[in-house]
Motif scaffolding. Structure first.
Motif, PDB file in Angstrom:
ATOM      1  N   CYS A 102      19.453  36.299  31.187  1.00 38.78           N
ATOM      2  CA  CYS A 102      18.970  36.007  29.842  1.00 38.78           C
ATOM      3  C   CYS A 102      19.274  37.165  28.891  1.00 38.78           C
ATOM      4  O   CYS A 102      19.242  36.992  27.674  1.00 38.78           O
ATOM      5  CB  CYS A 102      17.476  35.732  29.869  1.00 38.78           C
ATOM      6  SG  CYS A 102      16.491  37.133  30.396  1.00 38.78           S
ATOM      7  N   ALA A 103      19.548  38.340  29.444  1.00 39.25           N
ATOM      8  CA  ALA A 103      19.721  39.518  28.591  1.00 39.25           C
ATOM      9  C   ALA A 103      21.159  40.012  28.532  1.00 39.25           C
ATOM     10  O   ALA A 103      21.579  40.561  27.516  1.00 39.25           O
ATOM     11  CB  ALA A 103      18.826  40.648  29.076  1.00 39.25           C
ATOM     12  N   ASP A 104      21.928  39.834  29.608  1.00 41.42           N
ATOM     13  CA  ASP A 104      23.226  40.486  29.656  1.00 41.42           C
ATOM     14  C   ASP A 104      24.079  39.881  30.770  1.00 41.42           C
ATOM     15  O   ASP A 104      23.654  38.947  31.462  1.00 41.42           O
ATOM     16  CB  ASP A 104      23.031  41.997  29.910  1.00 41.42           C
ATOM     17  CG  ASP A 104      24.117  42.838  29.267  1.00 41.42           C
ATOM     18  OD1 ASP A 104      23.839  44.007  28.932  1.00 41.42           O
ATOM     19  OD2 ASP A 104      25.251  42.340  29.126  1.00 41.42           O
ATOM     20  N   GLU A 105      25.239  40.444  30.924  1.00 36.67           N
ATOM     21  CA  GLU A 105      26.144  40.058  31.998  1.00 36.67           C
ATOM     22  C   GLU A 105      26.471  41.319  32.787  1.00 36.67           C
ATOM     23  O   GLU A 105      26.714  42.384  32.205  1.00 36.67           O
ATOM     24  CB  GLU A 105      27.422  39.456  31.428  1.00 36.67           C
ATOM     25  CG  GLU A 105      28.421  38.985  32.476  1.00 36.67           C
ATOM     26  CD  GLU A 105      29.644  38.334  31.843  1.00 36.67           C
ATOM     27  OE1 GLU A 105      29.989  38.697  30.709  1.00 36.67           O
ATOM     28  OE2 GLU A 105      30.252  37.461  32.492  1.00 36.67           O
ATOM     29  N   TYR A 106      26.469  41.193  34.117  1.00 28.77           N
ATOM     30  CA  TYR A 106      26.671  42.351  34.974  1.00 28.77           C
ATOM     31  C   TYR A 106      27.805  42.100  35.960  1.00 28.77           C
ATOM     32  O   TYR A 106      28.003  40.972  36.421  1.00 28.77           O
ATOM     33  CB  TYR A 106      25.383  42.668  35.748  1.00 28.77           C
ATOM     34  CG  TYR A 106      24.193  42.927  34.858  1.00 28.77           C
ATOM     35  CD1 TYR A 106      23.283  41.917  34.561  1.00 28.77           C
ATOM     36  CD2 TYR A 106      23.987  44.185  34.284  1.00 28.77           C
ATOM     37  CE1 TYR A 106      22.202  42.144  33.732  1.00 28.77           C
ATOM     38  CE2 TYR A 106      22.900  44.415  33.460  1.00 28.77           C
ATOM     39  CZ  TYR A 106      22.009  43.386  33.186  1.00 28.77           C
ATOM     40  OH  TYR A 106      20.945  43.632  32.360  1.00 28.77           O
ATOM     41  N   TRP A 107      28.496  43.212  36.289  1.00 27.94           N
ATOM     42  CA  TRP A 107      29.590  43.150  37.247  1.00 27.94           C
ATOM     43  C   TRP A 107      29.359  44.175  38.351  1.00 27.94           C
ATOM     44  O   TRP A 107      28.854  45.266  38.106  1.00 27.94           O
ATOM     45  CB  TRP A 107      30.920  43.474  36.566  1.00 27.94           C
ATOM     46  CG  TRP A 107      31.372  42.441  35.595  1.00 27.94           C
ATOM     47  CD1 TRP A 107      31.074  42.378  34.263  1.00 27.94           C
ATOM     48  CD2 TRP A 107      32.224  41.322  35.874  1.00 27.94           C
ATOM     49  NE1 TRP A 107      31.693  41.285  33.701  1.00 27.94           N
ATOM     50  CE2 TRP A 107      32.407  40.624  34.659  1.00 27.94           C
ATOM     51  CE3 TRP A 107      32.853  40.853  37.021  1.00 27.94           C
ATOM     52  CZ2 TRP A 107      33.186  39.465  34.569  1.00 27.94           C
ATOM     53  CZ3 TRP A 107      33.623  39.711  36.936  1.00 27.94           C
ATOM     54  CH2 TRP A 107      33.796  39.022  35.730  1.00 27.94           C
ATOM     55  N   GLY A 108      29.808  43.816  39.548  1.00 26.35           N
ATOM     56  CA  GLY A 108      29.828  44.786  40.615  1.00 26.35           C
ATOM     57  C   GLY A 108      31.098  45.614  40.551  1.00 26.35           C
ATOM     58  O   GLY A 108      31.963  45.395  39.694  1.00 26.35           O
ATOM     59  N   GLN A 109      31.233  46.549  41.481  1.00 29.81           N
ATOM     60  CA  GLN A 109      32.378  47.453  41.465  1.00 29.81           C
ATOM     61  C   GLN A 109      33.582  46.872  42.202  1.00 29.81           C
ATOM     62  O   GLN A 109      34.691  47.388  42.081  1.00 29.81           O
ATOM     63  CB  GLN A 109      31.990  48.802  42.098  1.00 29.81           C
ATOM     64  CG  GLN A 109      32.067  48.860  43.617  1.00 29.81           C
ATOM     65  CD  GLN A 109      30.991  48.058  44.318  1.00 29.81           C
ATOM     66  OE1 GLN A 109      30.017  47.604  43.697  1.00 29.81           O
ATOM     67  NE2 GLN A 109      31.143  47.870  45.617  1.00 29.81           N
ATOM     68  N   GLY A 110      33.360  45.791  42.942  1.00 28.36           N
ATOM     69  CA  GLY A 110      34.455  45.124  43.629  1.00 28.36           C
ATOM     70  C   GLY A 110      34.556  45.496  45.089  1.00 28.36           C
ATOM     71  O   GLY A 110      34.194  46.606  45.496  1.00 28.36           O
ATOM     72  N   THR A 111      35.062  44.557  45.873  1.00 28.97           N
ATOM     73  CA  THR A 111      35.324  44.793  47.292  1.00 28.97           C
ATOM     74  C   THR A 111      36.687  44.196  47.627  1.00 28.97           C
ATOM     75  O   THR A 111      37.020  43.090  47.189  1.00 28.97           O
ATOM     76  CB  THR A 111      34.212  44.199  48.182  1.00 28.97           C
ATOM     77  OG1 THR A 111      34.448  44.553  49.552  1.00 28.97           O
ATOM     78  CG2 THR A 111      34.121  42.680  48.075  1.00 28.97           C
ATOM     79  N   GLN A 112      37.476  44.952  48.364  1.00 21.68           N
ATOM     80  CA  GLN A 112      38.858  44.554  48.642  1.00 21.68           C
ATOM     81  C   GLN A 112      38.920  43.546  49.780  1.00 21.68           C
ATOM     82  O   GLN A 112      38.316  43.749  50.843  1.00 21.68           O
ATOM     83  CB  GLN A 112      39.683  45.780  49.018  1.00 21.68           C
ATOM     84  CG  GLN A 112      41.130  45.481  49.369  1.00 21.68           C
ATOM     85  CD  GLN A 112      41.951  45.088  48.173  1.00 21.68           C
ATOM     86  OE1 GLN A 112      41.939  45.762  47.142  1.00 21.68           O
ATOM     87  NE2 GLN A 112      42.676  43.969  48.280  1.00 21.68           N
ATOM     88  N   VAL A 113      39.657  42.486  49.567  1.00 19.37           N
ATOM     89  CA  VAL A 113      39.951  41.504  50.617  1.00 19.37           C
ATOM     90  C   VAL A 113      41.455  41.492  50.823  1.00 19.37           C
ATOM     91  O   VAL A 113      42.221  41.268  49.880  1.00 19.37           O
ATOM     92  CB  VAL A 113      39.454  40.103  50.229  1.00 19.37           C
ATOM     93  CG1 VAL A 113      39.971  39.056  51.213  1.00 19.37           C
ATOM     94  CG2 VAL A 113      37.938  40.081  50.170  1.00 19.37           C
ATOM     95  N   THR A 114      41.877  41.763  52.044  1.00 17.02           N
ATOM     96  CA  THR A 114      43.290  41.770  52.395  1.00 17.02           C
ATOM     97  C   THR A 114      43.522  40.711  53.467  1.00 17.02           C
ATOM     98  O   THR A 114      42.811  40.677  54.472  1.00 17.02           O
ATOM     99  CB  THR A 114      43.707  43.144  52.921  1.00 17.02           C
ATOM    100  OG1 THR A 114      43.416  44.144  51.936  1.00 17.02           O
ATOM    101  CG2 THR A 114      45.202  43.172  53.228  1.00 17.02           C
ATOM    102  N   VAL A 115      44.489  39.854  53.233  1.00 17.76           N
ATOM    103  CA  VAL A 115      44.808  38.791  54.188  1.00 17.76           C
ATOM    104  C   VAL A 115      46.251  39.001  54.636  1.00 17.76           C
ATOM    105  O   VAL A 115      47.184  38.806  53.858  1.00 17.76           O
ATOM    106  CB  VAL A 115      44.631  37.392  53.576  1.00 17.76           C
ATOM    107  CG1 VAL A 115      44.861  36.318  54.633  1.00 17.76           C
ATOM    108  CG2 VAL A 115      43.254  37.251  52.956  1.00 17.76           C
ATOM    109  N   ALA A 116      46.409  39.421  55.873  1.00 21.49           N
ATOM    110  CA  ALA A 116      47.744  39.731  56.374  1.00 21.49           C
ATOM    111  C   ALA A 116      47.736  39.647  57.890  1.00 21.49           C
ATOM    112  O   ALA A 116      46.728  39.916  58.538  1.00 21.49           O
ATOM    113  CB  ALA A 116      48.172  41.110  55.922  1.00 21.49           C
ATOM    114  N   SER A 117      48.896  39.305  58.426  1.00 21.43           N
ATOM    115  CA  SER A 117      48.989  39.200  59.897  1.00 21.43           C
ATOM    116  C   SER A 117      49.456  40.507  60.491  1.00 21.43           C
ATOM    117  O   SER A 117      49.892  41.416  59.801  1.00 21.43           O
ATOM    118  CB  SER A 117      49.921  38.061  60.280  1.00 21.43           C
ATOM    119  OG  SER A 117      51.147  38.174  59.621  1.00 21.43           O
TER     120      SER A 117
END
Length: 114
Positions: free
Chosen positions: A99-114
């Motif tokens: 109701c007051a604002d919008e917030y973001w996290g700092q992020g987390t890396q997702v890597t998809v590789a074989s």
């Protein structure tokens, strides 16, 4: 001061699964929606999934049927990612609209590789 902290990212093989969590701290008024966005190198940040205060969820077409967003508690959200593809690789950010604002996290890396 509201803080969002993501966790659960990592390296996974194609077809694998990861579970991302977003934990909020601080006093938050009336969370209207909890969501996840992602940003791959050289690309703009894009919407992935969102769940409203009443539990209605929506997804970008590319993840529908593979990802599930849910509320872990009144202030925490989880993104269950199954059948991961290389194109899902990105930094994932949680986003809360209140109701007051919008917030973001700092992020987390997702890597998809074989």
């Amino acid at each position: 001061q509201v803080q969002l902290v993501e966790s659960g990212g990592g390296l996974v093989q194609p077809g694998g699964s990861l579970r991302l969590s977003c934990e909020a701290s601080g006093t938050i008024c009336n969370i209207r929606a909890m969501g996840w966005f992602r940003q791959a190198p050289g690309k703009q940040r894009e919407f992935v999934a969102q769940i409203s205060s009443v539990g209605v969820s929506n997804y970008v077409d590319s993840v529908r049927g593979r990802f599930t967003i849910s509320k872990d508690s009144a202030k925490n959200t989880v993104l269950q990612m199954n059948s991961l593809k290389p194109e899902d690789a990105a930094v994932y950010y949680c986003n809360y609209r209140t109701c007051a604002d919008e917030y973001w996290g700092q992020g987390t890396q997702v890597t998809v590789a074989s």
